[in-house]
Design a protein around this motif. Sequence first.
Motif, mmCIF file in Angstrom:
data_model
loop_
_atom_site.group_PDB
_atom_site.id
_atom_site.type_symbol
_atom_site.label_atom_id
_atom_site.label_comp_id
_atom_site.label_asym_id
_atom_site.label_seq_id
_atom_site.Cartn_x
_atom_site.Cartn_y
_atom_site.Cartn_z
ATOM 1 N N GLY A 8 32.737 11.910 -2.622
ATOM 2 C CA GLY A 8 33.512 11.145 -2.034
ATOM 3 C C GLY A 8 33.689 10.907 -0.094
ATOM 4 O O GLY A 8 32.344 11.131 0.481
ATOM 5 N N LEU A 9 34.876 11.571 0.318
ATOM 6 C CA LEU A 9 34.805 11.051 1.688
ATOM 7 C C LEU A 9 35.744 12.514 2.003
ATOM 8 O O LEU A 9 37.144 12.906 1.530
ATOM 9 C CB LEU A 9 35.805 9.758 2.177
ATOM 10 C CG LEU A 9 35.974 9.888 3.293
ATOM 11 C CD1 LEU A 9 34.490 9.669 4.539
ATOM 12 C CD2 LEU A 9 36.197 8.460 3.613
ATOM 13 N N ARG A 10 34.880 13.119 2.875
ATOM 14 C CA ARG A 10 35.674 14.522 3.498
ATOM 15 C C ARG A 10 35.630 14.267 5.061
ATOM 16 O O ARG A 10 35.368 13.738 5.567
ATOM 17 C CB ARG A 10 35.044 15.778 3.287
ATOM 18 C CG ARG A 10 35.374 17.420 3.652
ATOM 19 C CD ARG A 10 34.701 17.937 2.779
ATOM 20 N NE ARG A 10 32.975 17.638 2.880
ATOM 21 C CZ ARG A 10 32.666 17.262 1.434
ATOM 22 N NH1 ARG A 10 32.740 16.661 0.899
ATOM 23 N NH2 ARG A 10 31.117 17.471 2.321
ATOM 24 N N VAL A 11 36.908 14.525 5.662
ATOM 25 C CA VAL A 11 37.231 14.405 6.551
ATOM 26 C C VAL A 11 37.510 15.963 7.395
ATOM 27 O O VAL A 11 38.352 16.614 6.849
ATOM 28 C CB VAL A 11 38.339 13.535 7.718
ATOM 29 C CG1 VAL A 11 39.269 13.522 9.279
ATOM 30 C CG2 VAL A 11 38.339 12.404 6.682
ATOM 31 N N CYS A 12 36.879 16.303 8.424
ATOM 32 C CA CYS A 12 37.478 17.488 9.294
ATOM 33 C C CYS A 12 37.470 17.283 10.476
ATOM 34 O O CYS A 12 37.305 16.125 11.257
ATOM 35 C CB CYS A 12 35.713 18.024 8.849
ATOM 36 S SG CYS A 12 34.872 18.217 7.429
ATOM 37 N N ASN A 13 38.580 18.077 10.896
ATOM 38 C CA ASN A 13 39.041 18.429 12.199
ATOM 39 C C ASN A 13 38.840 18.993 12.975
ATOM 40 O O ASN A 13 39.141 20.338 13.016
ATOM 41 C CB ASN A 13 40.863 17.792 12.442
ATOM 42 C CG ASN A 13 41.621 18.331 13.044
ATOM 43 O OD1 ASN A 13 40.862 18.268 14.115
ATOM 44 N ND2 ASN A 13 42.754 17.959 13.015
ATOM 45 N N GLY A 14 38.281 18.565 14.107
ATOM 46 C CA GLY A 14 37.099 18.905 15.162
ATOM 47 C C GLY A 14 38.033 20.286 16.077
ATOM 48 O O GLY A 14 37.157 20.643 17.509
ATOM 49 N N SER A 15 38.847 19.159 16.821
ATOM 50 C CA SER A 15 40.120 19.359 17.812
ATOM 51 C C SER A 15 41.120 20.666 17.553
ATOM 52 O O SER A 15 41.434 21.759 15.877
ATOM 53 C CB SER A 15 40.462 18.265 17.687
ATOM 54 O OG SER A 15 42.179 18.154 16.519
ATOM 55 N N VAL A 16 41.455 21.056 18.528
ATOM 56 C CA VAL A 16 43.047 22.150 18.219
ATOM 57 C C VAL A 16 44.436 21.607 17.662
ATOM 58 O O VAL A 16 45.311 22.288 17.332
ATOM 59 C CB VAL A 16 43.011 23.220 19.698
ATOM 60 C CG1 VAL A 16 41.692 23.960 19.882
ATOM 61 C CG2 VAL A 16 43.312 22.317 20.833
ATOM 62 N N ASP A 17 44.354 20.279 17.954
ATOM 63 C CA ASP A 17 45.637 20.444 17.078
ATOM 64 C C ASP A 17 45.687 19.102 15.519
ATOM 65 O O ASP A 17 44.550 19.048 15.139
ATOM 66 C CB ASP A 17 45.862 19.024 17.677
ATOM 67 C CG ASP A 17 45.985 18.909 19.975
ATOM 68 O OD1 ASP A 17 46.996 19.865 19.690
ATOM 69 O OD2 ASP A 17 45.780 18.186 20.181
#
Length: 119
Positions: A8-17
């Motif tokens: 599938g498609l995974r999205v990882c948030n590498g920001s502080v927000d």
Amino acid sequence: MPHTANAGLRVCNGSVDLVNVAIGYDTEDGLRTEGWWTITANACSQVLQDPLKAKNYYLHVSDGFGESRLGGDVTLCIRQEKFVLFDGDQCWQRGLIEADFFKIETEGAEDWTVLLSYD
């Protein structure tokens, strides 16, 4: 058909927000856009659970205030509330919001992770 655990498609948030993510991709019924997934700082979300079939996926990322965080050169339609839409054009005429999406080329992989990072 067996279901692959990590496909599938995974999205990882590498920001502080915190970010809100909408996706777009081609289906047999035409271009589909859907949202929203809320992803907290330094966390990941599995946005599509099934093995990827389309060559390209499109991602729109906005912050907690609805401001676009990562530009893109593809314009598709979104709504402020949760949505599933088909056909990405004539947004304004259809009472929808135009948003910029950027293209992710998955190169035929069934599993893909996108890492979002911005200042």
